[in-house]
Scaffold this motif. Structure first.
Motif, PDB file in Angstrom:
ATOM      1  N   GLN A  21      11.215  40.814  53.964  1.00 50.20           N
ATOM      2  CA  GLN A  21       9.732  40.616  54.573  1.00 50.20           C
ATOM      3  C   GLN A  21       9.853  38.951  54.852  1.00 50.20           C
ATOM      4  O   GLN A  21      10.214  38.291  54.369  1.00 50.20           O
ATOM      5  N   VAL A  22       9.474  38.761  56.321  1.00 53.25           N
ATOM      6  CA  VAL A  22       9.168  37.480  56.778  1.00 53.25           C
ATOM      7  C   VAL A  22       7.756  37.369  57.248  1.00 53.25           C
ATOM      8  O   VAL A  22       7.583  38.190  57.946  1.00 53.25           O
ATOM      9  N   ALA A  23       7.173  36.164  56.639  1.00 53.34           N
ATOM     10  CA  ALA A  23       5.822  35.963  56.924  1.00 53.34           C
ATOM     11  C   ALA A  23       5.720  35.593  58.538  1.00 53.34           C
ATOM     12  O   ALA A  23       6.595  34.784  59.077  1.00 53.34           O
ATOM     13  N   VAL A  24       4.830  36.387  59.165  1.00 56.59           N
ATOM     14  CA  VAL A  24       4.240  35.844  60.504  1.00 56.59           C
ATOM     15  C   VAL A  24       3.647  34.731  60.493  1.00 56.59           C
ATOM     16  O   VAL A  24       2.749  34.545  59.839  1.00 56.59           O
ATOM     17  N   GLN A  25       3.937  33.699  61.380  1.00 58.02           N
ATOM     18  CA  GLN A  25       3.249  32.412  61.362  1.00 58.02           C
ATOM     19  C   GLN A  25       2.109  32.246  62.520  1.00 58.02           C
ATOM     20  O   GLN A  25       2.586  32.795  63.563  1.00 58.02           O
ATOM     21  N   TYR A  26       1.039  31.527  62.317  1.00 57.17           N
ATOM     22  CA  TYR A  26       0.129  31.629  63.408  1.00 57.17           C
ATOM     23  C   TYR A  26       0.850  31.084  64.665  1.00 57.17           C
ATOM     24  O   TYR A  26       1.572  29.895  64.608  1.00 57.17           O
TER      25      TYR A  26
END
Ligand code: GRF
Length: 216
Positions: free
Chosen positions: A157-162
């Motif tokens: 999993q990779v966090a989506v950044q703003y």
């Protein structure tokens, strides 16, 4: 120590995942030997990566065949000639029919740039952004006859950044792809991973349907 696992790697493009395999083997993290890299595109950058590493290459141009089944039969025969223990799809951008798939089920892996079962097919990162997902990622899975549908082995999993663009997200996901794909292959190479009753099984225990989850 057992003989290194014989890998055949199929590519269509840049081959950065292929490079991750070459590097993991060189670092001693993957007990394997890449016996051939096969591309459906003569211009694939990954073929140059293979040649630089001294790995035999072959190109089978899908445009030379009348239909998918004939291409798949030629590809299957080419792969079989190298007697692989494990076949790795690494950015191989052709849909494969049972003519190719059937002989390799259980020893055929793919990596897909989404958290499957979300977003099979193309444009995965844009679709994750459009949906407002907080997490994107990649999944290594056994290949079955269902497109991007086989049992998951590892999911990162990779966090989506703003403000992420699809390209920025893809670049971060690609970095984790390079870690999880050789790791899944090492599990297979060491006899820890197999396909049983349509589930990925690690050390005799079925993995969760998401596969082994790694959070970035
Ligand atoms: C990767 O994003 C992989 O998940 C997808 O195709 C891309 C291949 O990239 N199946 P590369 O050719 O390994 O750089």
């Amino acid at each position: 120590m057992a003989e290194p696992c014989r890998l055949v790697i199929l590519i269509s493009g840049s081959g950065s995942n292929l490079q991750a395999f070459i590097d993991a083997i060189a670092r001693g993290e993957l007990h394997a030997r890449i016996v051939a890299v096969i591309s459906n595109k003569a211009a694939a950058l990954g073929l140059q990566r293979a040649e630089t590493a001294g790995i035999p290459t072959a190109t089978i141009d899908h445009k030379q065949f009348a239909n998918r089944e004939q291409f798949d039969a030629a590809l299957r025969d080419c792969v079989e000639q190298f007697q692989p223990d494990l076949v790795i799809l690494a950015g191989f951008m052709r849909i494969l029919t049972p003519v190719f798939l059937r002989p390799f089920i259980g020893r055929l892996l793919n990596i897909h740039p989404s958290l499957l079962p979300k977003y099979p097919g193309l444009h995965t990162h844009q679709r994750a952004l459009d949906a407002g997902d907080a997490q994107a990622g990649a999944t290594v899975h056994f290949v079955t006859e269902e497109l991007d549908g086989g049992p998951a082995i590892i999911q990162a999993q990779v966090a989506v950044q703003y403000g992420d663009t699809a390209e920025q997200l893809a670049a971060r996901v690609l970095q984790v792809e390079h870690r999880i794909y050789p790791r899944a292959a090492e599990w297979f190479a060491t006899g820890r991973l197999s396909l049983h009753d349509n589930r990925a099984t690690l050390d005799g225990t079925p993995l969760p349907v998401t596969g082994f989850i790694i959070q970035d």
